[in-house]
Design a protein around this motif. Structure first.
Motif, PDB file in Angstrom:
ATOM      1  N   CYS A  22       1.041  -1.084  -0.478  1.00 37.92           N
ATOM      2  CA  CYS A  22      -0.196   0.409  -0.015  1.00 37.92           C
ATOM      3  C   CYS A  22       1.196   1.171  -0.289  1.00 37.92           C
ATOM      4  CB  CYS A  22      -1.104   0.028   1.370  1.00 37.92           C
ATOM      5  SG  CYS A  22      -2.170  -1.503   1.407  1.00 37.92           S
ATOM      6  N   VAL A  23       1.791   1.175  -0.394  1.00 43.50           N
ATOM      7  CA  VAL A  23       3.232   2.234  -0.442  1.00 43.50           C
ATOM      8  C   VAL A  23       2.221   3.822  -1.306  1.00 43.50           C
ATOM      9  CG1 VAL A  23       5.433   3.090  -1.173  1.00 43.50           C
ATOM     10  CG2 VAL A  23       4.489   0.760  -0.903  1.00 43.50           C
ATOM     11  N   SER A  24       1.146   3.398  -2.500  1.00 43.36           N
ATOM     12  CA  SER A  24       0.438   4.011  -3.414  1.00 43.36           C
ATOM     13  C   SER A  24      -0.330   3.381  -2.733  1.00 43.36           C
ATOM     14  CB  SER A  24       1.664   4.268  -4.523  1.00 43.36           C
ATOM     15  OG  SER A  24       0.238   4.934  -4.855  1.00 43.36           O
ATOM     16  N   ASP A 207      -2.452  -0.371 -12.847  1.00 39.04           N
ATOM     17  CA  ASP A 207      -1.433  -1.477 -11.737  1.00 39.04           C
ATOM     18  C   ASP A 207      -0.108  -1.020 -11.873  1.00 39.04           C
ATOM     19  OD1 ASP A 207      -4.033  -2.170 -10.355  1.00 39.04           O
ATOM     20  OD2 ASP A 207      -4.649  -3.550 -11.390  1.00 39.04           O
ATOM     21  N   SER A 208       0.464  -1.578 -13.862  1.00 37.51           N
ATOM     22  CA  SER A 208       1.676  -1.296 -13.862  1.00 37.51           C
ATOM     23  C   SER A 208       2.390  -0.476 -13.205  1.00 37.51           C
ATOM     24  CB  SER A 208       0.924  -1.408 -14.621  1.00 37.51           C
ATOM     25  OG  SER A 208       3.203  -1.427 -15.258  1.00 37.51           O
ATOM     26  N   LYS A 213       5.229   3.420  -9.862  1.00 38.78           N
ATOM     27  CA  LYS A 213       5.733   4.276  -9.057  1.00 38.78           C
ATOM     28  C   LYS A 213       6.216   4.549  -7.666  1.00 38.78           C
ATOM     29  CE  LYS A 213       1.633   7.314 -10.648  1.00 38.78           C
ATOM     30  NZ  LYS A 213       0.526   7.716 -10.294  1.00 38.78           N
ATOM     31  N   ASN A 214       5.623   2.641  -7.009  1.00 39.49           N
ATOM     32  CA  ASN A 214       6.131   2.788  -5.742  1.00 39.49           C
ATOM     33  C   ASN A 214       8.147   2.255  -6.327  1.00 39.49           C
ATOM     34  OD1 ASN A 214       4.072   2.782  -4.976  1.00 39.49           O
ATOM     35  ND2 ASN A 214       3.409   0.681  -5.076  1.00 39.49           N
ATOM     36  N   ILE A 215       8.638   1.425  -7.328  1.00 39.10           N
ATOM     37  CA  ILE A 215       9.370   0.693  -6.999  1.00 39.10           C
ATOM     38  C   ILE A 215      10.272   2.083  -7.025  1.00 39.10           C
ATOM     39  CG2 ILE A 215      11.192   0.339  -9.044  1.00 39.10           C
ATOM     40  CD1 ILE A 215       8.850  -2.308  -9.533  1.00 39.10           C
ATOM     41  N   ILE A 342       3.643  13.636  -4.035  1.00 35.88           N
ATOM     42  CA  ILE A 342       3.046  12.688  -5.179  1.00 35.88           C
ATOM     43  C   ILE A 342       1.877  11.414  -5.057  1.00 35.88           C
ATOM     44  CG2 ILE A 342       4.000  12.215  -7.929  1.00 35.88           C
ATOM     45  CD1 ILE A 342       5.789  15.053  -7.063  1.00 35.88           C
ATOM     46  N   LEU A 343       3.175  10.952  -4.793  1.00 32.39           N
ATOM     47  CA  LEU A 343       2.812   9.251  -4.322  1.00 32.39           C
ATOM     48  C   LEU A 343       1.319   9.301  -3.863  1.00 32.39           C
ATOM     49  CD1 LEU A 343       3.400   6.977  -5.519  1.00 32.39           C
ATOM     50  CD2 LEU A 343       4.910   6.562  -3.096  1.00 32.39           C
ATOM     51  N   ASN A 344       1.240  10.490  -3.142  1.00 35.61           N
ATOM     52  CA  ASN A 344       0.278  10.404  -1.704  1.00 35.61           C
ATOM     53  C   ASN A 344      -0.583   8.748  -1.102  1.00 35.61           C
ATOM     54  OD1 ASN A 344      -2.568  11.788  -0.253  1.00 35.61           O
ATOM     55  ND2 ASN A 344      -3.138  10.746  -1.619  1.00 35.61           N
ATOM     56  N   PRO A 345       0.819   8.576  -0.424  1.00 32.93           N
ATOM     57  CA  PRO A 345       0.919   6.931   0.363  1.00 32.93           C
ATOM     58  C   PRO A 345      -0.296   7.205   1.442  1.00 32.93           C
ATOM     59  CG  PRO A 345       2.610   8.102   1.064  1.00 32.93           C
ATOM     60  CD  PRO A 345       2.553   8.415  -0.554  1.00 32.93           C
ATOM     61  N   GLN A 346      -0.446   6.311   2.896  1.00 34.41           N
ATOM     62  CA  GLN A 346      -1.193   6.767   3.701  1.00 34.41           C
ATOM     63  C   GLN A 346      -0.096   7.531   4.566  1.00 34.41           C
ATOM     64  OE1 GLN A 346      -1.874   3.005   5.170  1.00 34.41           O
ATOM     65  NE2 GLN A 346      -3.866   1.490   3.707  1.00 34.41           N
TER      66      GLN A 346
END
Length: 382
Positions: A22-24, A207-208, A213-215, A342-346
């Motif tokens: 759940c990073v992003s 999803d891709s 983005k997470n990587i 930008i990624l807007n994670p939790q």
């Protein structure tokens, strides 16, 4: 030893957080209250929006949950089906916003016959079980819940044209404000396959993109945001201990070289993301990233020109090396925070990185005090 042990703990902790799924935020990471289930979901390719849905084919009934954050606090979100075209004109729209008079989220319907006529009105097809909710833990995200009777001609095709949007504000009379006309706003549309097979319509692509983005975020946070500061701490404070020479130098070089290699990989993934996201630009984040890559590359090559300790140019080389190094350190941390926004994670992940930076800063302050005590003691003894 205490510093390196603490650093290892924080690195392990932050890495464990970052590699979680759940990073992003993704549609699969979200949950809803109640007993209704939505077997299909999409990470929509624009505006950081998500759609969960289920389709009852015998009854041609579509149940949807649309989630997105307004472009500004107090703004609105919208999801629509356009029976005749692919754009907003003609869209049968559900709009949600936090009612400024009632103080809670509401949902309204708009039959947008033209861009100049945007007033609450009944839709061209039946819709029921409408409600809206504000997800405060997600930073102001709004959700629209509804059940829709899909027109027979669209049901026969098995696809509908969906359109989604976010806007900045709502008047006291409930009139929604004009949304931006940037590329993400203009491209927030696409087909929705009612069967759930949306690999070609944005789901698989979304999803891709999220994975990339997470990587990109993980590589750069570990490199510029953690390893480079750790390497700087090693160089500044371990060298004061005579027994640590030359071990501190090799630790410093190993740490910085590893950070550089990981950072270049992260920079390359950022370039690829930019190439694949035509029209979507984060100028300051990208410019800082290019500056970091350039400065770090110069720093790596400068090691080949490092004069010996007694060389007359060593003093100037040290000034250059320290100046560039601290510039990388400051820009790296700033850009990690820009990337997180930008990624807007939790909130957990941003809080974790703040804790890592604060802890490294605390370690640096502790060693700074110890260093000055040792230096002053040596001067008094001499």
């Amino acid at each position: 030893m205490a510093a390196s042990s603490s650093v290892r703990i924080f690195l392990s902790f932050f890495w464990a957080l970052l590699i979680s799924p759940c990073v992003s935020q993704t549609c699969k990471s979200q949950t809803f209250s109640g007993d209704k289930t939505y077997p299909d979901c999409l990470d929509l390719p624009q505006l950081k929006a998500f759609l969960h849905y289920s389709y009852d084919e015998p009854n041609t009934t579509l149940a949807v949950v649309f989630s997105a954050a307004p472009s500004k606090p107090g703004g609105w979100i919208a999801w629509a089906i356009n029976p005749q075209a692919t754009g907003m004109a003609g869209a049968q729209t559900l709009v949600a916003y936090k009612d400024p008079n009632k103080g809670f989220a509401v949902v309204k319907t708009l039959n947008i016959s033209s861009y100049s006529t945007i007033i609450p009105s009944k839709l061209a097809f039946d819709v029921w079980d409408m409600k809206a909710e504000e997800v405060s833990r997600d930073g102001g995200t709004l959700r629209i819940f509804a059940r829709i009777k899909v027109p027979s001609d669209l049901a026969a095709k098995g696809k509908v044209n969906q359109v989604w949007q976010v806007g900045p504000g709502v008047s006291l009379e409930g009139m929604i404000g004009k949304h931006d006309f940037d590329t993400p706003n203009l491209d927030s549309k696409g087909p929705l396959d009612l069967s759930g097979d949306n690999n070609g319509g944005g789901g698989g692509e979304g999803d891709s993109r999220v994975k990339k983005k997470n990587i990109h975020g993980i590589l750069n946070a570990v490199s510029w945001g953690i390893l480079f500061p750790v390497g700087a701490i090693i160089a500044r404070y371990m060298r004061i201990f005579e027994s640590a020479d030359p071990a501190w130098f090799y630790l410093h070089v190993s740490c910085q070289f590893s950070a550089y290699v990981i950072g270049v990989a992260g920079w390359a993934t950022g370039l690829k993301l930019g190439h694949e996201s035509e029209g979507i630009r984060f100028a300051s984040h990208g410019n800082i990233g290019i500056s970091l890559f350039s400065l770090a590359t110069i720093q790596m090559f400068a090691m080949l020109l490092r004069p010996k300790k007694d060389h007359k140019y060593r003093f100037y080389w040290n000034i250059y090396h320290h100046g560039v190094g601290y510039s990388i350190l400051i820009l790296g941390i700033i850009n990690v925070f820009k990337g997180l926004s930008i990624l807007n994670p939790q909130d957990t992940y941003k809080t974790a990185y703040i804790a890592v930076v604060a802890s490294l800063g605390g370690i640096a302050l502790l060693f700074e005090a110890v260093t000055w005590v040792i230096v002053l003691k040596r001067k008094s003894n001499s």
